[in-house]
Design a protein around this motif. Structure first.
Motif, PDB file in Angstrom:
ATOM      1  N   GLN A 191      23.541  -1.220  56.936  1.00 17.95           N
ATOM      2  CA  GLN A 191      22.754  -2.401  56.559  1.00 17.95           C
ATOM      3  C   GLN A 191      23.426  -3.236  55.476  1.00 17.95           C
ATOM      4  O   GLN A 191      23.187  -4.424  55.372  1.00 17.95           O
ATOM      5  CB  GLN A 191      21.369  -1.940  56.061  1.00 17.95           C
ATOM      6  N   HIS A 192      24.269  -2.580  54.664  1.00 14.12           N
ATOM      7  CA  HIS A 192      24.875  -3.311  53.562  1.00 14.12           C
ATOM      8  C   HIS A 192      25.973  -4.260  54.010  1.00 14.12           C
ATOM      9  O   HIS A 192      26.420  -5.102  53.243  1.00 14.12           O
ATOM     10  CB  HIS A 192      25.455  -2.327  52.539  1.00 14.12           C
ATOM     11  N   LEU A 193      26.426  -4.132  55.294  1.00 11.64           N
ATOM     12  CA  LEU A 193      27.502  -4.988  55.773  1.00 11.64           C
ATOM     13  C   LEU A 193      26.919  -6.310  56.284  1.00 11.64           C
ATOM     14  O   LEU A 193      25.816  -6.333  56.833  1.00 11.64           O
ATOM     15  CB  LEU A 193      28.263  -4.290  56.910  1.00 11.64           C
ATOM     16  N   PRO A 194      27.650  -7.416  56.123  1.00 14.69           N
ATOM     17  CA  PRO A 194      27.136  -8.710  56.566  1.00 14.69           C
ATOM     18  C   PRO A 194      27.078  -8.770  58.086  1.00 14.69           C
ATOM     19  O   PRO A 194      27.860  -8.139  58.782  1.00 14.69           O
ATOM     20  CB  PRO A 194      28.165  -9.704  56.024  1.00 14.69           C
ATOM     21  N   LEU A 195      26.123  -9.539  58.595  1.00 13.59           N
ATOM     22  CA  LEU A 195      26.034  -9.728  60.033  1.00 13.59           C
ATOM     23  C   LEU A 195      25.720 -11.186  60.321  1.00 13.59           C
ATOM     24  O   LEU A 195      25.284 -11.937  59.450  1.00 13.59           O
ATOM     25  CB  LEU A 195      24.980  -8.816  60.668  1.00 13.59           C
ATOM     26  N   LYS A 196      25.955 -11.575  61.561  1.00 15.71           N
ATOM     27  CA  LYS A 196      25.733 -12.963  61.973  1.00 15.71           C
ATOM     28  C   LYS A 196      24.980 -12.945  63.287  1.00 15.71           C
ATOM     29  O   LYS A 196      25.298 -12.171  64.189  1.00 15.71           O
ATOM     30  CB  LYS A 196      27.087 -13.662  62.143  1.00 15.71           C
ATOM     31  N   ARG A 197      23.955 -13.773  63.380  1.00 13.75           N
ATOM     32  CA  ARG A 197      23.209 -13.921  64.626  1.00 13.75           C
ATOM     33  C   ARG A 197      23.619 -15.225  65.282  1.00 13.75           C
ATOM     34  O   ARG A 197      23.580 -16.276  64.662  1.00 13.75           O
ATOM     35  CB  ARG A 197      21.708 -13.890  64.348  1.00 13.75           C
ATOM     36  N   VAL A 198      23.986 -15.139  66.553  1.00 16.96           N
ATOM     37  CA  VAL A 198      24.436 -16.331  67.254  1.00 16.96           C
ATOM     38  C   VAL A 198      24.061 -16.221  68.725  1.00 16.96           C
ATOM     39  O   VAL A 198      24.435 -15.262  69.408  1.00 16.96           O
ATOM     40  CB  VAL A 198      25.962 -16.550  67.067  1.00 16.96           C
ATOM     41  N   ASP A 199      23.290 -17.149  69.214  1.00 16.92           N
ATOM     42  CA  ASP A 199      22.956 -17.296  70.638  1.00 16.92           C
ATOM     43  C   ASP A 199      22.412 -16.002  71.263  1.00 16.92           C
ATOM     44  O   ASP A 199      22.783 -15.623  72.371  1.00 16.92           O
ATOM     45  CB  ASP A 199      24.184 -17.777  71.410  1.00 16.92           C
ATOM     46  N   GLY A 200      21.560 -15.289  70.521  1.00 20.70           N
ATOM     47  CA  GLY A 200      20.957 -14.081  71.072  1.00 20.70           C
ATOM     48  C   GLY A 200      21.780 -12.828  70.862  1.00 20.70           C
ATOM     49  O   GLY A 200      21.436 -11.747  71.361  1.00 20.70           O
TER      50      GLY A 200
ATOM     51  N   ILE B 279      24.213 -10.304  68.041  1.00 20.99           N
ATOM     52  CA  ILE B 279      24.490  -9.938  66.652  1.00 20.99           C
ATOM     53  C   ILE B 279      25.991  -9.678  66.536  1.00 20.99           C
ATOM     54  O   ILE B 279      26.556  -8.907  67.318  1.00 20.99           O
ATOM     55  CB  ILE B 279      23.711  -8.678  66.238  1.00 20.99           C
ATOM     56  N   LEU B 280      26.630 -10.330  65.591  1.00 18.08           N
ATOM     57  CA  LEU B 280      28.054 -10.125  65.319  1.00 18.08           C
ATOM     58  C   LEU B 280      28.190  -9.375  64.012  1.00 18.08           C
ATOM     59  O   LEU B 280      27.796  -9.875  62.957  1.00 18.08           O
ATOM     60  CB  LEU B 280      28.785 -11.463  65.240  1.00 18.08           C
ATOM     61  N   GLN B 281      28.719  -8.160  64.064  1.00 16.16           N
ATOM     62  CA  GLN B 281      28.937  -7.370  62.856  1.00 16.16           C
ATOM     63  C   GLN B 281      30.217  -6.564  63.008  1.00 16.16           C
ATOM     64  O   GLN B 281      30.437  -5.928  64.044  1.00 16.16           O
ATOM     65  CB  GLN B 281      27.761  -6.422  62.605  1.00 16.16           C
ATOM     66  N   ASP B 282      31.038  -6.624  61.978  1.00 20.12           N
ATOM     67  CA  ASP B 282      32.329  -5.917  62.020  1.00 20.12           C
ATOM     68  C   ASP B 282      33.120  -6.296  63.273  1.00 20.12           C
ATOM     69  O   ASP B 282      33.749  -5.455  63.913  1.00 20.12           O
ATOM     70  CB  ASP B 282      32.134  -4.401  61.973  1.00 20.12           C
ATOM     71  N   LYS B 283      33.024  -7.594  63.631  1.00 21.30           N
ATOM     72  CA  LYS B 283      33.733  -8.121  64.800  1.00 21.30           C
ATOM     73  C   LYS B 283      33.336  -7.401  66.091  1.00 21.30           C
ATOM     74  O   LYS B 283      34.148  -7.226  67.008  1.00 21.30           O
ATOM     75  CB  LYS B 283      35.255  -8.057  64.594  1.00 21.30           C
ATOM     76  N   VAL B 284      32.078  -6.984  66.161  1.00 22.05           N
ATOM     77  CA  VAL B 284      31.523  -6.388  67.374  1.00 22.05           C
ATOM     78  C   VAL B 284      30.264  -7.153  67.743  1.00 22.05           C
ATOM     79  O   VAL B 284      29.377  -7.343  66.908  1.00 22.05           O
ATOM     80  CB  VAL B 284      31.192  -4.886  67.178  1.00 22.05           C
ATOM     81  N   LEU B 285      30.185  -7.617  68.987  1.00 24.79           N
ATOM     82  CA  LEU B 285      29.014  -8.332  69.477  1.00 24.79           C
ATOM     83  C   LEU B 285      28.052  -7.369  70.150  1.00 24.79           C
ATOM     84  O   LEU B 285      28.461  -6.518  70.955  1.00 24.79           O
ATOM     85  CB  LEU B 285      29.427  -9.407  70.478  1.00 24.79           C
ATOM     86  N   SER B 286      26.751  -7.514  69.801  1.00 23.77           N
ATOM     87  CA  SER B 286      25.716  -6.664  70.362  1.00 23.77           C
ATOM     88  C   SER B 286      24.513  -7.539  70.691  1.00 23.77           C
ATOM     89  O   SER B 286      24.289  -8.562  70.045  1.00 23.77           O
ATOM     90  CB  SER B 286      25.331  -5.594  69.352  1.00 23.77           C
ATOM     91  N   PRO B 287      23.700  -7.182  71.675  1.00 24.55           N
ATOM     92  CA  PRO B 287      22.526  -8.005  71.999  1.00 24.55           C
ATOM     93  C   PRO B 287      21.409  -7.814  70.971  1.00 24.55           C
ATOM     94  O   PRO B 287      21.179  -6.698  70.499  1.00 24.55           O
ATOM     95  CB  PRO B 287      22.105  -7.485  73.374  1.00 24.55           C
ATOM     96  N   GLU B 288      20.732  -8.897  70.646  1.00 21.80           N
ATOM     97  CA  GLU B 288      19.556  -8.778  69.779  1.00 21.80           C
ATOM     98  C   GLU B 288      18.404  -8.118  70.526  1.00 21.80           C
ATOM     99  O   GLU B 288      17.656  -7.328  69.962  1.00 21.80           O
ATOM    100  CB  GLU B 288      19.127 -10.171  69.297  1.00 21.80           C
ATOM    101  N   GLN B 289      18.253  -8.477  71.806  1.00 24.00           N
ATOM    102  CA  GLN B 289      17.167  -7.941  72.623  1.00 24.00           C
ATOM    103  C   GLN B 289      17.725  -7.477  73.967  1.00 24.00           C
ATOM    104  O   GLN B 289      18.733  -7.985  74.435  1.00 24.00           O
ATOM    105  CB  GLN B 289      16.109  -9.030  72.874  1.00 24.00           C
ATOM    106  N   LYS B 290      17.003  -6.526  74.568  1.00 20.82           N
ATOM    107  CA  LYS B 290      17.406  -6.076  75.901  1.00 20.82           C
ATOM    108  C   LYS B 290      17.341  -7.213  76.917  1.00 20.82           C
ATOM    109  O   LYS B 290      18.045  -7.205  77.925  1.00 20.82           O
ATOM    110  CB  LYS B 290      16.515  -4.924  76.364  1.00 20.82           C
TER     111      LYS B 290
END
Length: 950
Positions: free
Chosen positions: A389-398, A400-411
């Protein structure tokens, strides 16, 4: 009936556990057969038992072959083969114990015979190695023990070798085995996959317990790094792609070794010994496990067929053999191409499944790091997110970008907006990010959302074309889109190329992989990875929109979906609606479609026509129309060839390609300017030769050389080559004054290796005469070299200057030191003494044919020879083009018969690619005053057709 009489010592040895019989009729039958055939009276020697063992193996191998041919699963047949070997080893083992007990008394210790490697996994193909270990207790020695070891080796190993099996063996105690595993990774794998065949089960279980304890205490990082490094090395060797035209079923990408490798790493790090256990740990979904095991079974079954057909251990699925392998595996298609297509699509699907699932598991098992997925949350990105949680993250177009890894916000990220299935890859490119395994899974499961509406949606086109406009960063994105099934779904015309085998000698990859490889090489051009790439980038950057070439390359082979023949024409028709869909302007569409239609033209020109003839560049310039198209075609041809096969492009071809480009580019300048440049170049080289004061060459000889040769010679010949030719002409003229009449006919030869071209260059200066070319070609053939190219020119005083570029048959400059001497001997015999070389070349051909015949059993790839004879008005030449299977003496035969029909060869371009000869000849009548008639050419065609069809 024979009976097996066991000594009382054997009854005391019951702790030696026999091989377990699996609950399968096939395995039970193996044992029943052995009980009937492999039981002998006491005292029967090993040599007399051997025929019974051979017959047992012969019969069982035939039964296994029938099971295989009936379609029994590949793993089951391999396990049955391992069981057959178990039966043989168990019987030899029991006989060895009886022999020792009879001759030497009580057994000195317990021991066990273990199966290791592929045999340990019970995965034996017909010619797999059989690896076994004799496991003994620790702290035992003495003469009785030594004798015991000797008897076991002689009574077990020797018969196995006599049976024709390739047996690897080791004798160890538990401590020695574990110590070896610590120092050598293959030994660790051997113990990891070992199983007991017969002998003391407690002894084996003790070793396994101690080995498991060692693995648990040891940090697995070094082992995993070594396994990953081995995998990277294997993949690099096979082009880092599943889609090789001739894949290696064991070590290639997605091969058997990849499947085994992921299990080894999972076992060492987490104790997961099977995909069932990985699935149980919720790290692999059930359908992926099923697909993985089915893919592995298919590869094992294919490897069995490969071994049966070749009668030896082999893992390469040769192009020529693919039709018979497919037939052996039960593919019913009568059409040879359709059969191969169906089989190889199944192969690529299986290999792709193993590769992609292995890559997925490496991420989920965190095998590239020391994070334990069981503690970090396994496949749940949200749990991993909470842990960081302490690492920065970015939300973009549904996402989540964190540590240069893209993941879906929702299924529901893709059901909410299916256009995200295209945009996510543009985001990945923009942020230099990776896709989380769960996101990859959701993409692959959401492919049906890419429907007609998405395919034709302007927003999807905009996102996709944006991906193609990031120079140097396109290939990784398109590759991943293709691997996940998005590219073929969004661009269904490209999807038709997926896993398409290209039935020709040039291509090493499937059609889809070839296209992606061309884009990879264009990335390298824009990144300017090498000086060669930089030169192409410099040329391409002069165009108004250099990035358009990405789209051209993506679509250039789109017509192959309807067949290789005419794919350039069909490609234009298929590509046009795509370009309209992508909102490409009419002007750019015209450029793109021109290159697609003529993407083979440039290489065809420099492969087949005389670049030293100014008419060649002039005609090509008129065809190409403008410099923009020329630059696109120039770089396209380079990327296309580089993406065809790793060894197809070389410095020599690059020189030819660049020469045609530069000379064609000049044609777009003012013609008067071009002609003046040529005159200036000849004059400067003239002055340079005079200034060099070449030893032994008088000024009037230099003047004569420049007067007696056409201008194109000086334009196309480098100064050092001109100097060499001047020296050689001087030697020839000096020879006339000093030699007897026969000696004056001796040719002057310069034979040297060119390190830059990685070829040998042979210059011959001699008196011009009819048939000179075929005699030179014949002498080089007898020297055992491959003629790559040749050029010839004659002075007005009948001195001929011929240059041959030659290589070893395996490629590279000629390494055989005797080749030069052999060539010189034969050419002097031919030119000075009138000796014909035909009989020696025919003997050479017969010898080669005999060797090929011995190989037998391989169906050649269908590639009919072709011959074309025509007059090219724009070049004012009569041209012969030949394509045929290369063989010793082919060039000599063609050239000799061209001469015998009254023709002389004024130019020849010789090329050999993967066993295919592609030769071009410019011909004239020996009597230049005599016109070439249709009858002359018809007679010549008949004879040459007969030669190439022999």
């Amino acid at each position: 009936m024979q009976s097996h009489v066991r000594s009382h010592t054997f009854d005391a040895f019951l702790h030696f556990r026999p091989m377990p019989i699996q609950d399968n009729p096939l395995f039970r039958r193996l044992h029943k057969h052995a009980q009937k055939r492999l039981v002998f009276d006491p005292g029967v020697s090993r040599s007399k038992q051997l025929p019974a063992y051979k017959r047992y193996i012969e019969l069982e191998s035939e039964m296994l072959k029938r099971y295989h041919q009936k379609g029994t699963p590949g793993l089951e047949v391999c396990q049955a083969r391992a069981a057959m070997v178990d039966v043989v080893i168990e019987n030899l083992f029991l006989a060895a114990l009886d022999l020792y007990a009879t001759e030497h008394g009580p057994l000195p210790c317990k021991m066990a015979v273990l199966a290791t490697g592929g045999y340990g996994r019970q995965e034996l193909n017909p010619h797999s190695d059989i690896d076994i270990m004799f496991l003994y207790p620790e702290k035992i020695s003495g003469k009785h023990f030594a004798k015991f070891q000797e008897v076991l080796a002689e009574e077990i190993l020797y018969p196995l070798w006599d049976l024709g099996w390739k047996v690897g063996h080791a004798s160890r105690n538990a401590k020695e085995a574990i110590e070896e595993a610590k120092s050598e990774i293959q030994s660790k794998n051997a113990i990891l996959e070992s199983r007991i065949i017969c002998g003391s089960e407690p002894l084996y279980l003790d070793m396994q317990r101690r080995f498991a304890s060692y693995c648990k205490k040891e940090n697995s990082k070094a082992y995993i790094q070594q396994r990953l490094a081995d995998e990277r090395g294997r993949h690099a060797k096979f082009g880092n792609t599943v889609y090789l035209q001739e894949p290696d079923i064991k070590n290639g990408v997605g091969g058997l070794r990849d499947y085994q490798n992921i299990l080894w790493m999972a076992n060492i790090k987490f104790g997961y010994g099977s995909f069932r256990e990985i699935n149980k740990a919720k790290l692999l979904r059930q359908h992926l496990r099923d697909e993985m095991e089915a893919a592995y079974d298919f590869l094992l079954r294919t490897r069995t067929e490969l071994h049966l057909q070749n009668r030896r251990p082999t893992d390469k699925i040769d192009l020529e053999q693919q039709p018979t392998i497919a037939a052996g595996l039960g593919y019913p298609q009568e059409d040879i191409f359709e059969r191969v297509e169906a089989f190889m699509k199944d192969y690529y699907t299986a290999a792709r499944t193993i590769y992609h699932t292995s890559e997925l598991l490496k991420e989920r098992l965190a095998l590239s790091s020391e994070d334990d997925p069981r503690s970090s949350g396994g496949i749940s990105f949200r749990e991993a997110l909470r842990a960081h949680q302490h690492l920065p993250l970015k939300r973009v177009d549904g996402f989540i970008l964190q540590d240069k890894v893209l993941s879906p916000e929702q299924k529901s990220v893709f059901t909410e907006d299916p256009l995200r299935l295209i945009r996510v890859f543009h985001l990945m490119q923009q942020f230099g990010a990776k896709l989380h395994p769960d996101l990859k899974f959701r993409i692959s499961r959401s492919l049906p959302l890419i429907d007609h509406d998405i395919i034709n949606h302007p927003s999807a086109a905009k996102s996709f074309c944006s991906i193609l406009r990031s120079p140097g960063e396109v290939y990784p994105i398109l590759k991943l889109m293709h691997e996940l099934g998005v590219l073929g779904r969004y661009l269904p015309e490209f999807g038709q190329l997926t896993c398409m085998v290209q039935h020709e000698y040039y291509h090493r990859y499937t059609a889809d992989e070839h296209v992606l490889r061309t884009i990879k090489h264009l990335d390298a051009v824009f990144q300017k990875n090498t000086s060669v790439d930089t030169a192409y980038e410099t040329a391409l950057r002069k165009n108004d929109d250099p990035l358009l070439l990405y789209l051209i390359l993506l679509l250039h082979d789109i017509g192959k979906a309807e067949g290789v023949k005419g794919h350039d024409v069909n490609g234009v028709r298929i590509a046009q609606p795509i370009l309209t869909r992508f909102d490409i302007s009419d002007e750019q569409q015209e450029q793109i479609l021109f290159i697609i239609r003529h993407h083979l033209a440039m290489s065809r020109i420099w492969q087949r026509f005389d670049l030293d003839d100014p008419k060649t560049a002039h005609t090509f310039a008129e065809f190409i129309e403008d410099p923009e198209k020329l630059r696109f075609l120039y770089v396209h041809t380079y990327c296309d060839a580089r993406g065809t096969a790793p060894t197809l492009w070389n410095d020599y071809k690059d020189t030819m390609h660049r020469t045609l480009y530069q000379r064609t580019l000049e044609q777009f300048e003012n013609k008067a300017v071009v002609e003046q440049k040529r005159k200036n170049l000849k004059a400067s080289r003239h002055q340079l030769m005079l200034a060099r004061e070449i030893e032994g060459v008088a000024k009037d000889e230099i003047e004569a050389h420049f007067d007696r040769l056409p201008e194109r010679y000086f334009i196309n010949t480098k100064p050092n080559e001109i100097e060499l030719h001047l020296r050689m002409v001087n030697q020839l003229l000096t020879q006339i004054q000093q030699a007897d009449p026969t000696g004056t006919l001796a040719p002057i030869i310069d034979w040297s290796n060119d390190i830059d071209l990685n070829m040998t260059v042979v210059n011959i200066v001699t008196w011009d005469r009819a048939g000179l070319f075929y005699k030179l070609a014949g002498a080089l053939t007898l020297a055992g070299v491959n003629i790559v190219s040749t050029k010839a020119i004659s002075r007005s005083d009948n001195i001929s200057i011929d240059t041959f570029y030659i290589m070893d048959l395996e490629g590279g400059a000629v390494s055989n030191e005797k080749a030069h001497t052999i060539f010189q001997t034969h050419i002097e015999d031919a030119l000075m003494h009138g000796r014909r070389l035909t009989s020696e070349i025919e003997r050479m051909e017969a010898k080669v044919k005999s060797q090929k015949k011995k190989l037998g059993g391989i169906l050649p790839a269908p590639l009919p020879p072709t011959l074309d004879i025509y007059h090219e008005p724009s070049l004012n030449h009569t041209i012969i083009e030949v394509q045929a299977e290369d063989r010793a003496g082919l060039l000599y035969g063609l050239a000799r018969h061209i001469y015998s029909r009254g023709f002389d060869i004024s130019f020849a371009r010789i090329a050999t690619e993967r066993g295919l000869a592609i030769d071009t000849f410019y011909i004239d009548k020996i009597n230049r005053q005599e016109p070439i008639s249709a009858k002359n050419l018809s007679e010549l065609r008949v004879k040459l057709n007969a030669i190439i069809n022999e």
